[in-house]
Design a protein around this motif. Structure first.
Motif, PDB file in Angstrom:
ATOM      1  N   TRP A   1       0.853  -1.206   0.000  1.00 10.63           N
ATOM      2  CA  TRP A   1       0.000   0.000   0.000  1.00 10.63           C
ATOM      3  C   TRP A   1       0.882   1.248   0.000  1.00 10.63           C
ATOM      4  O   TRP A   1       0.658   2.191  -0.744  1.00 10.63           O
ATOM      5  CB  TRP A   1      -0.796   0.086   1.301  1.00 10.63           C
ATOM      6  CG  TRP A   1      -2.124  -0.581   1.401  1.00 10.63           C
ATOM      7  CD1 TRP A   1      -2.837  -1.211   0.420  1.00 10.63           C
ATOM      8  CD2 TRP A   1      -2.909  -0.656   2.598  1.00 10.63           C
ATOM      9  NE1 TRP A   1      -4.020  -1.669   0.951  1.00 10.63           N
ATOM     10  CE2 TRP A   1      -4.085  -1.348   2.263  1.00 10.63           C
ATOM     11  CE3 TRP A   1      -2.730  -0.208   3.908  1.00 10.63           C
ATOM     12  CZ2 TRP A   1      -5.096  -1.608   3.207  1.00 10.63           C
ATOM     13  CZ3 TRP A   1      -3.724  -0.460   4.843  1.00 10.63           C
ATOM     14  CH2 TRP A   1      -4.895  -1.157   4.500  1.00 10.63           C
ATOM     15  N   GLU A   2       1.852   1.220   0.936  1.00  5.09           N
ATOM     16  CA  GLU A   2       2.697   2.400   1.112  1.00  5.09           C
ATOM     17  C   GLU A   2       3.558   2.633  -0.127  1.00  5.09           C
ATOM     18  O   GLU A   2       3.714   3.766  -0.588  1.00  5.09           O
ATOM     19  CB  GLU A   2       3.577   2.242   2.365  1.00  5.09           C
ATOM     20  CG  GLU A   2       4.419   3.465   2.640  1.00  5.09           C
ATOM     21  CD  GLU A   2       5.016   3.486   4.048  1.00  5.09           C
ATOM     22  OE1 GLU A   2       4.335   3.080   5.008  1.00  5.09           O
ATOM     23  OE2 GLU A   2       6.163   3.918   4.182  1.00  5.09           O
TER      24      GLU A   2
ATOM     25  N   ILE B   1       1.776   4.354  -2.939  1.00  9.01           N
ATOM     26  CA  ILE B   1       1.610   5.793  -2.720  1.00  9.01           C
ATOM     27  C   ILE B   1       2.919   6.543  -2.924  1.00  9.01           C
ATOM     28  O   ILE B   1       3.005   7.499  -3.701  1.00  9.01           O
ATOM     29  CB  ILE B   1       1.065   6.046  -1.289  1.00  9.01           C
ATOM     30  CG1 ILE B   1      -0.374   5.544  -1.168  1.00  9.01           C
ATOM     31  CG2 ILE B   1       1.166   7.527  -0.921  1.00  9.01           C
ATOM     32  CD1 ILE B   1      -0.927   5.573   0.255  1.00  9.01           C
ATOM     33  N   THR B   2       3.958   6.091  -2.219  1.00  5.46           N
ATOM     34  CA  THR B   2       5.179   6.917  -2.172  1.00  5.46           C
ATOM     35  C   THR B   2       5.947   6.905  -3.484  1.00  5.46           C
ATOM     36  O   THR B   2       6.762   7.790  -3.713  1.00  5.46           O
ATOM     37  CB  THR B   2       6.125   6.471  -1.034  1.00  5.46           C
ATOM     38  OG1 THR B   2       6.466   5.106  -1.230  1.00  5.46           O
ATOM     39  CG2 THR B   2       5.482   6.664   0.321  1.00  5.46           C
TER      40      THR B   2
ATOM     41  N   VAL C   1      -6.405  12.096  -3.797  1.00  2.00           N
ATOM     42  CA  VAL C   1      -6.833  10.757  -4.215  1.00  2.00           C
ATOM     43  C   VAL C   1      -8.302  10.578  -3.821  1.00  2.00           C
ATOM     44  O   VAL C   1      -8.788  11.204  -2.878  1.00  2.00           O
ATOM     45  CB  VAL C   1      -5.962   9.630  -3.611  1.00  2.00           C
ATOM     46  CG1 VAL C   1      -4.510   9.792  -4.018  1.00  2.00           C
ATOM     47  CG2 VAL C   1      -6.064   9.586  -2.085  1.00  2.00           C
TER      48      VAL C   1
ATOM     49  N   TRP D   1      -6.346   2.218   4.683  1.00  2.00           N
ATOM     50  CA  TRP D   1      -5.590   2.723   3.529  1.00  2.00           C
ATOM     51  C   TRP D   1      -5.792   4.243   3.411  1.00  2.00           C
ATOM     52  O   TRP D   1      -4.877   4.985   3.104  1.00  2.00           O
ATOM     53  CB  TRP D   1      -6.012   1.988   2.259  1.00  2.00           C
ATOM     54  CG  TRP D   1      -4.997   2.007   1.164  1.00  2.00           C
ATOM     55  CD1 TRP D   1      -3.681   2.413   1.236  1.00  2.00           C
ATOM     56  CD2 TRP D   1      -5.201   1.587  -0.196  1.00  2.00           C
ATOM     57  NE1 TRP D   1      -3.074   2.268   0.015  1.00  2.00           N
ATOM     58  CE2 TRP D   1      -3.976   1.769  -0.873  1.00  2.00           C
ATOM     59  CE3 TRP D   1      -6.305   1.078  -0.889  1.00  2.00           C
ATOM     60  CZ2 TRP D   1      -3.828   1.445  -2.227  1.00  2.00           C
ATOM     61  CZ3 TRP D   1      -6.152   0.750  -2.226  1.00  2.00           C
ATOM     62  CH2 TRP D   1      -4.930   0.934  -2.895  1.00  2.00           C
ATOM     63  N   ALA D   2      -7.021   4.686   3.689  1.00  2.00           N
ATOM     64  CA  ALA D   2      -7.302   6.128   3.668  1.00  2.00           C
ATOM     65  C   ALA D   2      -6.480   6.840   4.751  1.00  2.00           C
ATOM     66  O   ALA D   2      -5.896   7.900   4.506  1.00  2.00           O
ATOM     67  CB  ALA D   2      -8.795   6.376   3.875  1.00  2.00           C
TER      68      ALA D   2
ATOM     69  N   ALA E   1      -2.971   7.155   3.547  1.00  2.00           N
ATOM     70  CA  ALA E   1      -2.834   8.194   2.513  1.00  2.00           C
ATOM     71  C   ALA E   1      -2.777   9.576   3.163  1.00  2.00           C
ATOM     72  O   ALA E   1      -1.943  10.414   2.795  1.00  2.00           O
ATOM     73  CB  ALA E   1      -3.994   8.100   1.525  1.00  2.00           C
TER      74      ALA E   1
ATOM     75  N   LEU F   1      -1.261  13.103   1.602  1.00  2.00           N
ATOM     76  CA  LEU F   1      -2.173  13.250   0.471  1.00  2.00           C
ATOM     77  C   LEU F   1      -3.469  13.908   0.938  1.00  2.00           C
ATOM     78  O   LEU F   1      -3.817  13.846   2.119  1.00  2.00           O
ATOM     79  CB  LEU F   1      -2.495  11.878  -0.143  1.00  2.00           C
ATOM     80  CG  LEU F   1      -1.302  11.105  -0.707  1.00  2.00           C
ATOM     81  CD1 LEU F   1      -1.747   9.727  -1.181  1.00  2.00           C
ATOM     82  CD2 LEU F   1      -0.660  11.868  -1.869  1.00  2.00           C
TER      83      LEU F   1
ATOM     84  N   VAL G   1      -7.276  13.373   0.782  1.00  2.00           N
ATOM     85  CA  VAL G   1      -8.067  12.174   0.502  1.00  2.00           C
ATOM     86  C   VAL G   1      -9.536  12.557   0.414  1.00  2.00           C
ATOM     87  O   VAL G   1     -10.129  13.017   1.384  1.00  2.00           O
ATOM     88  CB  VAL G   1      -7.855  11.100   1.590  1.00  2.00           C
ATOM     89  CG1 VAL G   1      -8.523   9.799   1.172  1.00  2.00           C
ATOM     90  CG2 VAL G   1      -6.370  10.863   1.837  1.00  2.00           C
TER      91      VAL G   1
ATOM     92  N   PHE H   1      -8.325   4.890  -5.446  1.00  2.00           N
ATOM     93  CA  PHE H   1      -7.945   3.684  -4.702  1.00  2.00           C
ATOM     94  C   PHE H   1      -9.195   2.806  -4.554  1.00  2.00           C
ATOM     95  O   PHE H   1     -10.241   3.293  -4.103  1.00  2.00           O
ATOM     96  CB  PHE H   1      -7.473   4.008  -3.281  1.00  2.00           C
ATOM     97  CG  PHE H   1      -6.154   4.735  -3.180  1.00  2.00           C
ATOM     98  CD1 PHE H   1      -5.480   5.224  -4.283  1.00  2.00           C
ATOM     99  CD2 PHE H   1      -5.575   4.912  -1.921  1.00  2.00           C
ATOM    100  CE1 PHE H   1      -4.264   5.894  -4.155  1.00  2.00           C
ATOM    101  CE2 PHE H   1      -4.361   5.576  -1.788  1.00  2.00           C
ATOM    102  CZ  PHE H   1      -3.702   6.066  -2.889  1.00  2.00           C
TER     103      PHE H   1
END
Ligand SMILES: *Cc1c(COP(=O)(O)O)cnc(C)c1O
Length: 399
Positions: A69-70, A73-74, A83, A95-96, A99, A104, A106, A138
Motif C-alpha cells: 500500500w505504502e 503511494i510513495t 486521491v 488505507w485512507a 494516505a 495526500l 483524501v 484507490f
C-alpha cells in the motif's frame, strides 16, 4: 490442552499446504550469486498470470500487504496530491488513514460497511473534477472486513467515461490468486497483494505490480521513499536479486504456490472458491443469520462476514470456537467488533473444511446463546456441494 488439528478459518494467514511448507526448507543461499535469479525469475513470471497482466512489472517487498500500500503511494504520488476512494470497511479505512498520513488529500466516499465501492458516485466525483486534481483512485477489491467484492472493471469504466486520467490503484490482498483479477483488462496501474492469503504462503512479502503508466509516474513523484523504492527494487529484480537481503525461503514457498495454482488451473481455482463460498453463504442463510454484505451479488468468494443475532456478542462465539473447538474465526473489525465474525474461505481449501467451519460455527453460536438449529447450515452447504437443490426446510425435532 488442545488435541487434533487446529482449524484456521481466518482470512489470512491461510493454511500453507505441506508441499509449500517443504519447499521452504532449504539451506541459506547467496542472494548475490547468479543462481539466485533461478528462484526469483520464475516467481516474477509466475505471478503475472495471477495478476492478469503481461504489461506490468512486479516487485516483491519484504513486509506485507501494508508495505505494498505504502509503496504504491510513495512511488507515484506527491505530497498534496488528491486521491479518491470509498471507505466501506476496515481495510479501505486504514488505507485512507495511511494516505492522509503520507500527506495526500483524501476525498473519501463514505458508504455503509457492507456495500461495495459505489461506481456511480466515483464516476460523479470524477466528472466533477474539472481541473484534474484527483491523481489516483484507490479501490479495495475485496473488503476483507465486510466480505464484499467491488467492481474494479466498473471503476475503470467510470474513469474512461469521464475521460479522467487518474491512476487506478487496487488492493487485491484478499482477492488476487483466489478470484478473477484482470490487471491489464481493467487498466489497473498498481495492484497489491501479500504472500499470506490466496497465495498460501507465510506472511512476509508484499507484492506489487506496476503498469507502464505507474512506472512513468515514478519519474515525477516527489514523495520520500527509500526502503520501498520500487525503481530500485525493479532494477535489482532485473539483475536477478533484491536491493537488500531477500526472504529467500518465502520465494521458494511462493514458487511452489504458483506451481500449485498452475497445476489446478486458475479458472478451476476461481471456480472452486466460488463453489465453496456458495456453500458457506447457503449455510449462513440456513442458520437464519445475515451477512454483513448487503447483497449476495457482491458477497465475497474469499471471506464471509456474518452478523450475530441481537444480543449475542460475536467475540463470545469466536472465543468458544477457539477455546472449545480449536477453531479460529476472524473477528469483527472496527465498528463490527462484537457484532460480526468472519469465516475466511480462501487458499488451500475444500468442501470438508467448509463443512467443518459451518459445523463449528453452529456449535459455537449455540453455546453463546444464539437460536441456531444444529446441522441446518451444514446441511444447506452439503446440498450446494452435492449439486442438488436444498430440501424444503427441515424441522429437526431432536433439537
Ligand atoms: C490482509 C489485508 C490487508 C493487509 O495486509 P497485511 O499483509 O496484513 O499488511 C490489506 N488489505 C486487505 C484487503 C487485506 O485483506
Amino acid at each position: 490442552m488442545m488435541t487434533g488439528t487446529a482449524h484456521l478459518f481466518i482470512p489470512g494467514p491461510t493454511n500453507v499446504p505441506a508441499d509449500i511448507q517443504r519447499a521452504m526448507i532449504v539451506p541459506m543461499q547467496d542472494h548475490r550469486a547468479p543462481e539466485f535469479a533461478e528462484i526469483l525469475q520464475p516467481v516474477l513470471a509466475g505471478l503475472k498470470p495471477v495478476f492478469g497482466t503481461s504489461e506490468a512489472q512486479i516487485a516483491l517487498l519484504p513486509g506485507s500487504g501494508t508495505a505494498a500500500w505504502e509503496a504504491a503511494i510513495t512511488n507515484t504520488l506527491s505530497p498534496g496530491d488528491k486521491v479518491l476512494m470509498a471507505r466501506h470497511g476496515q481495510f479501505s479505512a486504514l488505507w485512507a488513514d495511511m494516505a492522509l498520513a503520507m500527506g495526500l488529500k483524501v476525498e473519501i466516499i463514505d458508504v455503509a460497511w457492507g456495500a461495495p465501492c459505489p461506481v456511480r458516485e466515483v464516476e460523479r466525483r470524477l466528472g466533477a473534477d474539472r481541473h484534474g486534481e484527483i491523481k489516483a483512485v484507490f479501490v479495495t477489491h475485496n473488503e476483507t472486513a465486510t466480505g464484499v467484492t467491488s467492481d474494479v472493471a466498473g471503476i475503470r469504466h467510470a474513469l474512461d467515461a469521464s475521460f479522467h486520467d487518474a491512476l487506478l490503484f487496487v488492493d487485491g490482498v484478499s482477492s488476487i490468486g483466489s478470484i478473477p483479477f484482470e490487471m491489464d483488462a481493467w487498466g489497473v496501474d498498481m495492484a497489491i497483494a501479500g504472500s499470506q492469503k490466496g497465495l498460501m504462503c507465510p506472511a512476509g512479502l508484499g507484492i506489487i505490480a506496476a503498469s507502464p503508466r505507474a512506472l512513468a509516474a515514478m519519474d515525477t513523484s516527489t514523495m520520500a521513499r527509500s526502503f520501498l523504492d520500487l525503481r530500485a527494487m525493479l532494477a535489482a529484480h532485473q539483475a536477478g536479486s533484491f536491493c537488500f537481503t531477500p526472504p529467500a525461503q518465502l520465494l521458494h514457498g511462493l514458487r511452489a504456490a504458483l506451481t500449485r495454482l498452475q497445476t489446478e488451473g486458475l479458472a478451476n481455482v476461481f471456480a472452486r472458491h466460488q463453489r465453496l463460498a456458495e456453500g458457506i453463504r447457503a449455510g449462513v442463510a440456513a442458520m437464519g443469520l445475515k451477512m454483513v454484505a448487503e447483497h449476495q451479488i457482491f458477497a465475497s468468494d474469499t471471506v464471509t462476514a456474518i452478523r450475530t443475532p441481537q444480543g449475542i456478542d460475536a467475540r463470545d462465539v469466536i472465543a468458544i470456537a477457539r477455546n472449545r473447538y480449536n477453531t479460529h474465526f476472524g473477528g469483527g473489525l472496527g465498528p463490527l467488533a462484537g457484532k460480526a465474525f468472519r469465516i475466511g474461505h480462501l487458499g488451500d481449501l475444500n468442501e470438508g473444511m467448509c463443512l467443518t467451519a459451518l459445523g463449528i460455527a453452529e456449535l459455537s453460536l449455540k453455546a453463546a446463546g444464539a437460536p441456531v438449529v444444529l446441522g441446518a447450515g451444514v446441511t444447506a452447504a452439503q446440498h450446494v456441494y452435492a449439486g442438488v437443490a436444498q430440501a424444503p426446510a427441515l424441522s429437526i425435532a431432536a433439537e
